[in-house]
Design an enzyme around this catalytic site. Structure first.
Site, mmCIF file in Angstrom:
data_model
loop_
_atom_site.group_PDB
_atom_site.id
_atom_site.type_symbol
_atom_site.label_atom_id
_atom_site.label_comp_id
_atom_site.label_asym_id
_atom_site.label_seq_id
_atom_site.Cartn_x
_atom_site.Cartn_y
_atom_site.Cartn_z
ATOM 1 N N LYS A 195 0.836 -1.207 0.000
ATOM 2 C CA LYS A 195 0.000 0.000 0.000
ATOM 3 C C LYS A 195 0.867 1.253 0.000
ATOM 4 O O LYS A 195 1.590 1.511 0.950
ATOM 5 C CB LYS A 195 -0.892 0.049 1.248
ATOM 6 N N GLU A 269 10.374 0.806 10.266
ATOM 7 C CA GLU A 269 11.341 1.873 10.020
ATOM 8 C C GLU A 269 10.605 3.176 10.288
ATOM 9 O O GLU A 269 9.710 3.558 9.537
ATOM 10 C CB GLU A 269 11.858 1.785 8.581
ATOM 11 N N CYS A 303 13.383 10.647 6.997
ATOM 12 C CA CYS A 303 13.429 10.107 8.365
ATOM 13 C C CYS A 303 14.823 10.258 8.959
ATOM 14 O O CYS A 303 14.972 10.432 10.165
ATOM 15 C CB CYS A 303 12.988 8.661 8.367
ATOM 16 N N GLU A 400 10.313 15.183 15.854
ATOM 17 C CA GLU A 400 10.561 15.134 14.415
ATOM 18 C C GLU A 400 9.650 16.150 13.719
ATOM 19 O O GLU A 400 8.432 16.085 13.846
ATOM 20 C CB GLU A 400 10.268 13.728 13.891
HETATM 21 P P1 NAI Z 1 1.753 7.673 8.876
HETATM 22 O O1 NAI Z 1 2.608 6.807 9.710
HETATM 23 O O2 NAI Z 1 0.336 7.877 9.306
HETATM 24 O O3 NAI Z 1 1.716 7.112 7.375
HETATM 25 C C1 NAI Z 1 2.639 6.207 6.812
HETATM 26 C C2 NAI Z 1 1.903 5.083 6.117
HETATM 27 O O4 NAI Z 1 1.164 4.336 7.080
HETATM 28 C C3 NAI Z 1 0.862 5.552 5.086
HETATM 29 O O5 NAI Z 1 0.849 4.645 4.019
HETATM 30 C C4 NAI Z 1 -0.431 5.480 5.864
HETATM 31 O O6 NAI Z 1 -1.571 5.329 5.049
HETATM 32 C C5 NAI Z 1 -0.218 4.251 6.702
HETATM 33 N N1 NAI Z 1 -1.014 4.166 7.936
HETATM 34 C C6 NAI Z 1 -1.549 5.179 8.658
HETATM 35 N N2 NAI Z 1 -2.204 4.688 9.727
HETATM 36 C C7 NAI Z 1 -2.078 3.338 9.682
HETATM 37 C C8 NAI Z 1 -2.532 2.267 10.514
HETATM 38 N N3 NAI Z 1 -3.241 2.490 11.618
HETATM 39 N N4 NAI Z 1 -2.212 1.003 10.174
HETATM 40 C C9 NAI Z 1 -1.466 0.750 9.078
HETATM 41 N N5 NAI Z 1 -1.024 1.711 8.251
HETATM 42 C C10 NAI Z 1 -1.327 2.989 8.545
HETATM 43 O O7 NAI Z 1 2.478 9.068 8.728
HETATM 44 P P2 NAI Z 1 1.806 10.482 8.373
HETATM 45 O O8 NAI Z 1 0.561 10.654 9.193
HETATM 46 O O9 NAI Z 1 1.715 10.575 6.921
HETATM 47 O O10 NAI Z 1 2.920 11.505 8.886
HETATM 48 C C11 NAI Z 1 2.993 11.874 10.258
HETATM 49 C C12 NAI Z 1 4.422 12.039 10.688
HETATM 50 O O11 NAI Z 1 5.082 10.782 10.643
HETATM 51 C C13 NAI Z 1 5.264 12.926 9.813
HETATM 52 O O12 NAI Z 1 5.092 14.266 10.150
HETATM 53 C C14 NAI Z 1 6.647 12.429 10.109
HETATM 54 O O13 NAI Z 1 7.129 13.011 11.284
HETATM 55 C C15 NAI Z 1 6.438 10.953 10.333
HETATM 56 N N6 NAI Z 1 6.761 10.148 9.131
HETATM 57 C C16 NAI Z 1 7.934 9.472 9.095
HETATM 58 C C17 NAI Z 1 8.282 8.768 7.967
HETATM 59 C C18 NAI Z 1 9.562 8.038 7.881
HETATM 60 O O14 NAI Z 1 10.070 7.833 6.786
HETATM 61 N N7 NAI Z 1 10.109 7.574 8.956
HETATM 62 C C19 NAI Z 1 7.434 8.754 6.774
HETATM 63 C C20 NAI Z 1 6.182 9.449 6.929
HETATM 64 C C21 NAI Z 1 5.890 10.134 8.075
#
Ligand code: NAI
Ligand code: MG
Length: 491
Positions: A195, A269, A303, A400
């Site tokens: 996804k 990650e 990240c 972050e």
């Molecule tokens: P998120 O963790 O909600 O989204 C990442 C992925 O997880 C997306 O594909 C999303 O649809 C999916 N997701 C969301 N809720 C889920 C659940 N309950 N179960 C399974 N999958 C789920 O991140 P978001 O809300 O886009 O960003 C929030 C913060 O997270 C950012 O401001 C940043 O600080 C951090 N982040 C860190 C990343 C990294 O590469 N370590 C990447 C994206 C966000």
């Protein structure tokens, strides 16, 4: 034309000049009006939909499926069938052929993918063209090479595929994270339900076309789009044997709780708050480039971004001055312009989060610097930002931000730098700038971070494992280590 200054015998230089626009053409990308879900090698209609936009212009790009639990169920069933019907028992050398094909097609279609990545995600075209695409292809090439050598990678351990891998990826490196997830999974003989993030589904959907071109057997890779609800349905599904997640620490923790006791394999990650540590004996101009690359690359949506700069007190002033001067030369704007250094913020939600944290920095008493730059009216933008006078306890030094915002702190001794750098719940990456090799090694051994860069930053290579400590997650992607999460062993 700009006016010219004439100074003595020196060559004439324009007093005020700007870059002419150099937009990359969008014509190479053929968008469809709407996209379904890619299941069992076919497109199926999703019952619910949403619109994906360009964050630089807020222009709608296409209608995307919001996969329900039932849709996820179909995708997992297709992956299970493909696993049992031959993919898992195919000789490694045969699996490798598909991966090599995918890698070559990505290279051939690199420009198309780069334009689409910048259009849908907001990152500058020069980054999607020179970083995301070459690295994505390199990952497929690299893991193609391992597919028939697993017995040598893990001698006497009888490596076998795990089954169906559920993979959930973020929006900051959409195609690259897809490559990091899919390439090792397929090399090891697994099948996949992936996804993409809700704001950046388009390159994953275009990738389905690459899979068809490569004639990958139907069901080996299934792509379902949608938001967190779709992700949760994948995590929850009984037919999934392994979950690989990249995203926020918050969701990572929730997934870990959800999977406790289920027997499913898991790698996470998550976030970071990396220290980029600059000693007074380093090559200062080079360090400034590394700092800029560390935090303004991909608008800071990284990240492993070097979001905490630790400057040794003796060079603090010249360093900050050089940094500010360098910031004035960064060009913020149209992601498809080849001269753009800093593109659009990925979403309205992320922009709100950056604004909120930056406001907290002001309120807590840090000093803010932003170079003069004109931001486009439409779309989501944030000027490159540096905070000085930052205390360790401020939110901008702890949390972050995931945006183009740097917090500058100081230190006197290597011991102090180390203690401050490690004073974080995260542990994904770090940078060290010094001329002394012995100091690099001393620091690298003591920094609690999965990756430590020395006299460089944000360098990636498929042969090198990547992953975190503590709240940055667990498990490694890349390199030999990146195979292990996709294998089970008879011990
Ligand atoms: P998120 O963790 O909600 O989204 C990442 C992925 O997880 C997306 O594909 C999303 O649809 C999916 N997701 C969301 N809720 C889920 C659940 N309950 N179960 C399974 N999958 C789920 O991140 P978001 O809300 O886009 O960003 C929030 C913060 O997270 C950012 O401001 C940043 O600080 C951090 N982040 C860190 C990343 C990294 O590469 N370590 C990447 C994206 C966000
Ligand atoms: Mg979220």
């Amino acid at each position: 034309m700009a006016e010219l200054d004439r100074t003595g015998g020196a060559p004439a230089v324009p007093a005020d000049w700007t870059y002419a626009p150099a937009p990359e053409s969008r014509d190479i990308v053929q968008l469809r009006d709407r996209y379904g879900l890619f299941v069992g090698g076919k497109w199926i209609e999703a019952s619910e939909t949403y619109e994906t936009i360009s964050p630089a212009s807020e222009e709608p790009l296409a209608v995307i499926g919001q996969a329900t639990a039932t849709d996820v169920d179909h995708a997992v069933a297709a992956a299970r069938t493909a696993f049992a019907d031959g993919w898992s028992s195919l000789p490694g050398s045969e699996r490798a052929k598909y991966l090599f094909r995918v890698a070559r097609i990505l290279q051939e279609r690199a420009r198309e993918f780069a334009v689409l990545e910048s259009l849908n995600g907001g990152k500058p075209i020069k980054e999607s063209r020179d970083v995301d695409l070459p690295l994505a292809a390199a990952h497929f090439f690299y893991y193609a090479g391992w597919a028939d050598k697993l017995e040598y990678a893990f001698p006497n351990r009888r490596p076998r595929p795990v089954g169906v891998a559920g993979q959930i990826i973020p929006w900051n490196f959409p195609l690259l994270m897809l490559a990091w997830k899919i390439a090792p999974a397929l090399a090891c003989g697994n099948t996949v339900v992936l996804k993409p993030a809700e704001t950046t589904p388009l390159t994953a959907l275009l990738f389905c076309d690459v899979l068809r071109q490569a004639e990958l057997p139907p069901g080996v890779v299934n792509i379902v789009t949608g938001d967190g609800r779709t992700g949760a349905a994948i995590v929850d599904h009984e037919g999934v044997d392994k979950i690989a997640f990249t995203g926020s620490t918050e969701v990572g923790k929730a997934i870990q709780r959800q999977l406790a006791g289920s027997g499913k394999k898991l790698t996470l990650e998550l976030g970071g708050k990396a220290a980029n540590i600059v000693f007074d004996d380093c090559a200062l101009d080079q360090a400034v480039e590394g700092i800029v690359n560390g935090i303004y690359f991909n608008q800071g949506h990284v990240c492993c971004a070097g979001s905490r700069l630790f400057a040794q007190e003796s060079i603090y002033e010249p360093l900050v001055e050089k940094l500010k001067r360098r910031l004035e030369t960064l060009r913020v704007g149209d992601p498809l312009d080849k001269n753009t250094d800093v593109g659009a913020i990925n979403s309205a939600m992320q922009l709100d989060k950056i604004r909120e944290l930056v406001q907290s920095g002001r309120d807590e008493g840090a000093e803010i610097y932003q170079p003069p730059c004109r931001l486009p009216e439409k779309g989501y933008w944030f000027a490159p930002t540096v905070f000085t006078n930052v205390a360790q306890s401020y939110r901008i030094a702890q949390e972050e931000i995931f945006g183009p915002v740097l917090s500058v702190l100081t230190f006197r001794t290597p011991e102090e730098a180390l203690e401050k750098a490690n004073n974080t719940p995260y542990g994904l990456s770090a940078g060290v700038w010094t001329e002394k090799g012995s100091r690099i090694l001393w620091m690298a051994q003591r920094l609690r971070a999965g990756v430590v860069w020395a006299n460089t930053y944000n360098r990636f290579d498929p042969t090198s494992p990547f992953g975190g400590y503590k709240e940055s997650g667990f498990g490694r992607e890349g390199g030999l280590h990146g195979l292990e999460p996709y294998l089970r062993f008879d011990e």
